[in-house]
Write a protein that holds these residues in place. Structure first.
Motif, short mmCIF file in Angstrom:
data_model
loop_
_atom_site.label_atom_id
_atom_site.label_comp_id
_atom_site.label_asym_id
_atom_site.label_seq_id
_atom_site.Cartn_x
_atom_site.Cartn_y
_atom_site.Cartn_z
N VAL A 85 0.85 -1.18 0.00
CA VAL A 85 0.00 0.00 0.00
C VAL A 85 0.89 1.24 0.00
O VAL A 85 2.05 1.17 0.40
N ALA A 86 0.33 2.34 -0.45
CA ALA A 86 1.00 3.63 -0.35
C ALA A 86 0.31 4.41 0.75
O ALA A 86 -0.86 4.77 0.62
N SER A 87 1.02 4.63 1.84
CA SER A 87 0.45 5.34 3.00
C SER A 87 0.90 6.79 2.99
O SER A 87 2.09 7.07 2.85
N PRO A 88 -0.04 7.72 3.14
CA PRO A 88 0.35 9.14 3.23
C PRO A 88 1.33 9.34 4.37
O PRO A 88 1.15 8.81 5.46
N SER A 89 2.38 10.11 4.10
CA SER A 89 3.41 10.31 5.11
C SER A 89 4.22 11.54 4.75
O SER A 89 4.40 11.87 3.59
N SER A 90 4.73 12.21 5.76
CA SER A 90 5.60 13.36 5.54
C SER A 90 7.05 12.92 5.68
O SER A 90 7.37 12.13 6.56
N PRO A 91 7.93 13.44 4.82
CA PRO A 91 9.34 13.06 4.93
C PRO A 91 9.93 13.55 6.25
O PRO A 91 9.53 14.58 6.77
N ASP A 108 8.85 6.64 -14.10
CA ASP A 108 8.75 5.67 -13.00
C ASP A 108 7.49 4.83 -13.17
O ASP A 108 7.51 3.61 -13.00
N PHE A 109 6.37 5.48 -13.49
CA PHE A 109 5.11 4.76 -13.67
C PHE A 109 5.15 3.84 -14.87
O PHE A 109 4.57 2.75 -14.86
N ALA A 110 5.84 4.26 -15.93
CA ALA A 110 5.96 3.41 -17.12
C ALA A 110 6.83 2.18 -16.82
O ALA A 110 6.53 1.07 -17.27
N ALA A 111 7.89 2.37 -16.04
CA ALA A 111 8.78 1.26 -15.70
C ALA A 111 8.15 0.31 -14.69
O ALA A 111 8.44 -0.89 -14.70
N HIS A 112 7.30 0.84 -13.82
CA HIS A 112 6.67 0.04 -12.75
C HIS A 112 5.18 0.39 -12.68
O HIS A 112 4.78 1.25 -11.89
N PRO A 113 4.35 -0.26 -13.50
CA PRO A 113 2.91 0.06 -13.52
C PRO A 113 2.23 -0.06 -12.15
O PRO A 113 1.25 0.63 -11.88
N ALA A 114 2.74 -0.91 -11.29
CA ALA A 114 2.14 -1.04 -9.96
C ALA A 114 2.24 0.26 -9.17
O ALA A 114 1.38 0.55 -8.33
N LEU A 115 3.28 1.06 -9.43
CA LEU A 115 3.43 2.34 -8.73
C LEU A 115 2.24 3.25 -9.00
O LEU A 115 1.77 3.95 -8.10
N ALA A 127 12.42 -4.95 -6.93
CA ALA A 127 12.73 -3.65 -7.53
C ALA A 127 12.01 -2.52 -6.78
O ALA A 127 12.62 -1.48 -6.50
N LEU A 128 10.75 -2.72 -6.46
CA LEU A 128 10.02 -1.70 -5.69
C LEU A 128 10.60 -1.55 -4.29
O LEU A 128 10.76 -0.44 -3.78
N TRP A 129 10.93 -2.69 -3.67
CA TRP A 129 11.46 -2.67 -2.31
C TRP A 129 12.76 -1.87 -2.23
O TRP A 129 12.92 -1.03 -1.35
N TRP A 130 13.70 -2.12 -3.15
CA TRP A 130 15.03 -1.52 -3.05
C TRP A 130 15.19 -0.24 -3.87
O TRP A 130 16.28 0.30 -3.95
N THR A 131 14.11 0.26 -4.44
CA THR A 131 14.17 1.54 -5.13
C THR A 131 13.20 2.54 -4.54
O THR A 131 13.52 3.72 -4.40
N TYR A 132 12.01 2.07 -4.17
CA TYR A 132 10.94 2.98 -3.73
C TYR A 132 10.53 2.80 -2.27
O TYR A 132 9.68 3.53 -1.79
#
Length: 135
Positions: free
Chosen positions: A35-41, A56-63, A101-106
């Motif tokens: 899931v993508a959870s709203p969060s502040s850096p 990024d979206f083209a390379a990883h459609p799940a994003l 890829a998602l884990w170690w990039t995003y």
């Protein structure tokens, strides 16, 4: 007696095949979803902000489904062939390689000193973090 032995043998072979095809593959695989959870850096330097682009979206459609659509994306399991359980789920099922890829990039990046730093994603002025969930 021979008939009962034959049925018992058929049952044991069937049980072994069921285990081999459905239960054992789940042991080595992940389960749940992302899931993508709203969060502040974080203001400290122990995090990285990645500004998402259309590339990024083209390379990883799940994003796109996670960040833009706000949907849950299933992680790989032995039952990935089943349809999504509801409207808030993406039709995408991650492969192991895509999950890594998602884990170690995003989600996390590894620094030179082997420490892992959290990644915050920014898209259209909104910040979030990817997070795994069980379920």
């Amino acid at each position: 007696m021979r008939q009962a032995l034959r049925y018992a043998l058929i049952f044991l072979v069937s049980l072994a095949l069921f285990s081999a095809f459905f239960i054992l593959p789940m042991v080595g695989e992940s389960s749940g979803y992302l899931v993508a959870s709203p969060s502040s850096p974080l203001s400290e330097s122990s995090s990285v902000v990645v500004h998402l682009t259309e590339e990024d979206f083209a390379a990883h459609p799940a994003l796109h489904d996670l960040v833009v659509e706000g949907k849950k994306v299933r992680r790989p399991t032995a039952f990935s062939f089943l349809p999504p359980p509801g409207d808030d789920w993406s039709a995408i099922v991650l492969s192991r390689d895509e999950e890594q890829a998602l884990w170690w990039t995003y989600m996390f990046v590894q620094e030179e000193n082997d420490t892992h730093v959290s990644v915050f994603l920014e898209y259209a002025g909104t910040y979030c973090r990817l997070a795994p969930s069980q379920g």
